[in-house]
Design an enzyme around this catalytic site. Structure first.
Site, PDB file in Angstrom:
ATOM      1  N   TYR A  51       0.815  -1.224   0.000  1.00  0.00           N
ATOM      2  CA  TYR A  51       0.000   0.000   0.000  1.00  0.00           C
ATOM      3  C   TYR A  51       0.851   1.277   0.000  1.00  0.00           C
ATOM      4  O   TYR A  51       0.364   2.330   0.407  1.00  0.00           O
ATOM      5  CB  TYR A  51      -0.946  -0.006   1.201  1.00  0.00           C
ATOM      6  CG  TYR A  51      -2.167  -0.896   1.014  1.00  0.00           C
ATOM      7  CD1 TYR A  51      -3.158  -0.563   0.088  1.00  0.00           C
ATOM      8  CD2 TYR A  51      -2.347  -2.049   1.764  1.00  0.00           C
ATOM      9  CE1 TYR A  51      -4.284  -1.357  -0.086  1.00  0.00           C
ATOM     10  CE2 TYR A  51      -3.477  -2.848   1.600  1.00  0.00           C
ATOM     11  CZ  TYR A  51      -4.434  -2.490   0.673  1.00  0.00           C
ATOM     12  OH  TYR A  51      -5.557  -3.275   0.508  1.00  0.00           O
ATOM     13  N   ARG A  87     -13.958  -3.851 -10.496  1.00  0.00           N
ATOM     14  CA  ARG A  87     -14.330  -2.735  -9.607  1.00  0.00           C
ATOM     15  C   ARG A  87     -15.851  -2.534  -9.605  1.00  0.00           C
ATOM     16  O   ARG A  87     -16.454  -2.249  -8.568  1.00  0.00           O
ATOM     17  CB  ARG A  87     -13.577  -1.466  -9.999  1.00  0.00           C
ATOM     18  CG  ARG A  87     -12.111  -1.527  -9.549  1.00  0.00           C
ATOM     19  CD  ARG A  87     -11.281  -0.420 -10.130  1.00  0.00           C
ATOM     20  NE  ARG A  87     -11.580   0.879  -9.551  1.00  0.00           N
ATOM     21  CZ  ARG A  87     -11.103   1.315  -8.384  1.00  0.00           C
ATOM     22  NH1 ARG A  87     -10.324   0.532  -7.656  1.00  0.00           N
ATOM     23  NH2 ARG A  87     -11.390   2.519  -7.942  1.00  0.00           N
ATOM     24  N   THR A  93     -15.722   1.759  -2.726  1.00  0.00           N
ATOM     25  CA  THR A  93     -14.749   1.492  -1.654  1.00  0.00           C
ATOM     26  C   THR A  93     -15.419   1.425  -0.287  1.00  0.00           C
ATOM     27  O   THR A  93     -15.112   0.550   0.529  1.00  0.00           O
ATOM     28  CB  THR A  93     -13.658   2.595  -1.643  1.00  0.00           C
ATOM     29  OG1 THR A  93     -13.108   2.691  -2.958  1.00  0.00           O
ATOM     30  CG2 THR A  93     -12.546   2.268  -0.660  1.00  0.00           C
ATOM     31  N   ARG A 104     -18.811  -5.757  -1.785  1.00  0.00           N
ATOM     32  CA  ARG A 104     -18.594  -4.914  -0.597  1.00  0.00           C
ATOM     33  C   ARG A 104     -19.903  -4.620   0.128  1.00  0.00           C
ATOM     34  O   ARG A 104     -19.916  -4.508   1.356  1.00  0.00           O
ATOM     35  CB  ARG A 104     -17.859  -3.638  -1.002  1.00  0.00           C
ATOM     36  CG  ARG A 104     -16.375  -3.908  -1.248  1.00  0.00           C
ATOM     37  CD  ARG A 104     -15.707  -2.748  -1.913  1.00  0.00           C
ATOM     38  NE  ARG A 104     -14.244  -2.868  -1.875  1.00  0.00           N
ATOM     39  CZ  ARG A 104     -13.450  -2.150  -2.636  1.00  0.00           C
ATOM     40  NH1 ARG A 104     -13.943  -1.266  -3.494  1.00  0.00           N
ATOM     41  NH2 ARG A 104     -12.141  -2.301  -2.557  1.00  0.00           N
ATOM     42  N   ASN A 114     -13.436  -3.508   4.062  1.00  0.00           N
ATOM     43  CA  ASN A 114     -14.404  -3.512   2.958  1.00  0.00           C
ATOM     44  C   ASN A 114     -14.348  -4.803   2.131  1.00  0.00           C
ATOM     45  O   ASN A 114     -14.576  -4.792   0.925  1.00  0.00           O
ATOM     46  CB  ASN A 114     -14.213  -2.267   2.092  1.00  0.00           C
ATOM     47  CG  ASN A 114     -12.824  -2.168   1.476  1.00  0.00           C
ATOM     48  OD1 ASN A 114     -11.941  -2.959   1.800  1.00  0.00           O
ATOM     49  ND2 ASN A 114     -12.630  -1.213   0.591  1.00  0.00           N
ATOM     50  N   HIS A 117      -9.999  -6.243  -1.860  1.00  0.00           N
ATOM     51  CA  HIS A 117      -9.234  -5.257  -2.630  1.00  0.00           C
ATOM     52  C   HIS A 117      -9.366  -5.599  -4.101  1.00  0.00           C
ATOM     53  O   HIS A 117      -9.473  -6.771  -4.470  1.00  0.00           O
ATOM     54  CB  HIS A 117      -7.749  -5.322  -2.221  1.00  0.00           C
ATOM     55  CG  HIS A 117      -6.858  -4.550  -3.141  1.00  0.00           C
ATOM     56  ND1 HIS A 117      -6.724  -3.187  -3.068  1.00  0.00           N
ATOM     57  CD2 HIS A 117      -6.084  -4.956  -4.181  1.00  0.00           C
ATOM     58  CE1 HIS A 117      -5.891  -2.783  -4.022  1.00  0.00           C
ATOM     59  NE2 HIS A 117      -5.487  -3.838  -4.706  1.00  0.00           N
ATOM     60  N   GLU A 128       0.881  -5.305  -8.670  1.00  0.00           N
ATOM     61  CA  GLU A 128       0.329  -6.056  -7.533  1.00  0.00           C
ATOM     62  C   GLU A 128       0.380  -7.570  -7.774  1.00  0.00           C
ATOM     63  O   GLU A 128       0.624  -8.344  -6.838  1.00  0.00           O
ATOM     64  CB  GLU A 128      -1.104  -5.602  -7.263  1.00  0.00           C
ATOM     65  CG  GLU A 128      -1.175  -4.168  -6.749  1.00  0.00           C
ATOM     66  CD  GLU A 128      -2.583  -3.626  -6.609  1.00  0.00           C
ATOM     67  OE1 GLU A 128      -2.730  -2.450  -6.219  1.00  0.00           O
ATOM     68  OE2 GLU A 128      -3.560  -4.371  -6.877  1.00  0.00           O
TER      69      GLU A 128
HETATM   70  P1  CMP Z   1      -8.435  -0.982  -1.119  1.00  0.00           P
HETATM   71  O1  CMP Z   1      -9.142  -1.256  -2.414  1.00  0.00           O
HETATM   72  O2  CMP Z   1      -7.752  -2.121  -0.473  1.00  0.00           O
HETATM   73  O3  CMP Z   1      -7.359   0.201  -1.348  1.00  0.00           O
HETATM   74  C1  CMP Z   1      -6.957   1.068  -0.296  1.00  0.00           C
HETATM   75  C2  CMP Z   1      -7.757   0.868   0.942  1.00  0.00           C
HETATM   76  O4  CMP Z   1      -7.676   1.908   1.908  1.00  0.00           O
HETATM   77  C3  CMP Z   1      -9.218   0.845   0.579  1.00  0.00           C
HETATM   78  O5  CMP Z   1      -9.504  -0.372  -0.088  1.00  0.00           O
HETATM   79  C4  CMP Z   1      -9.887   1.031   1.945  1.00  0.00           C
HETATM   80  O6  CMP Z   1     -10.125  -0.201   2.602  1.00  0.00           O
HETATM   81  C5  CMP Z   1      -8.828   1.782   2.747  1.00  0.00           C
HETATM   82  N1  CMP Z   1      -9.268   3.096   3.189  1.00  0.00           N
HETATM   83  C6  CMP Z   1      -9.379   3.480   4.463  1.00  0.00           C
HETATM   84  N2  CMP Z   1      -9.781   4.751   4.550  1.00  0.00           N
HETATM   85  C7  CMP Z   1      -9.923   5.197   3.290  1.00  0.00           C
HETATM   86  C8  CMP Z   1     -10.321   6.454   2.730  1.00  0.00           C
HETATM   87  N3  CMP Z   1     -10.653   7.508   3.492  1.00  0.00           N
HETATM   88  N4  CMP Z   1     -10.377   6.548   1.382  1.00  0.00           N
HETATM   89  C9  CMP Z   1     -10.031   5.484   0.596  1.00  0.00           C
HETATM   90  N5  CMP Z   1      -9.642   4.283   1.089  1.00  0.00           N
HETATM   91  C10 CMP Z   1      -9.600   4.140   2.414  1.00  0.00           C
END
Ligand code: CMP
Length: 139
Positions: A51, A87, A93, A104, A114, A117, A128
């Site tokens: 990340y 997606r 998200t 989700r 959530n 990923h 990735e």
């Molecule tokens: P993911 O698709 O794994 O990619 C980044 C992750 O950051 C996202 O899913 C969320 O689970 C997490 N996350 C936590 N807070 C935030 C936020 N404010 N905005 C976007 N992603 C967030």
């Protein structure tokens, strides 16, 4: 031209709640082909590296702690236009904003937990996928 792979992870809370099977079944039903898969656990350093693009964001520390807190399932999925298609399939998200019936919405708890990923671009799908899988682990 759009790419044909995306990288997914079933996140620790979804694994803990017993959602691996239901999520993989829906991935299959939606026409994604699993070309690589493993059940594994990220170290804190691995989660930080995965990340890295978010390292300046306020949620970074919580995110990497959570993602290294328990086992995950990760897979490379193949389908035409895989990144966008996946997606759409998993939903927004934040599970609170995800369309009913999406992964989700069905299995997510909150913005951090959530459920899954999904890569956000073809470029990141390749980065990735290479993070988790060597060439000989792909079929
Ligand atoms: P993911 O698709 O794994 O990619 C980044 C992750 O950051 C996202 O899913 C969320 O689970 C997490 N996350 C936590 N807070 C935030 C936020 N404010 N905005 C976007 N992603 C967030």
């Amino acid at each position: 031209m759009t790419g044909n792979i995306t990288l997914t992870m079933v996140k620790p809370m979804a694994v803990k709640k017993g959602y691996i099977g239901p999520i993989l079944a829906k991935i299959n039903e939606a026409g994604f082909k699993i070309i690589a898969m493993k059940y594994t656990k990220l170290s804190l350093d691995q989660a930080k590296k995965f990340y890295e693009v978010h390292k300046e964001r306020p949620f970074y520390n919580d995110l990497v702690n959570f993602m290294s807190s328990g086992p995950i399932v990760t897979a490379i999925l193949e389908k035409e236009n895989a990144v966008e298609s996946y997606r759409n399939f998993i939903g927004a998200t934040n599970p609170a904003n995800a369309e009913p019936g999406t992964i989700r919405a069905l299995y997510g708890t909150d913005l951090e937990k959530n459920a899954v990923h999904g890569s956000d671009s073809d470029e990141n799908a390749i980065i990735e996928s290479d993070f988790f899988f060597s060439k000989v682990e792909r079929y």
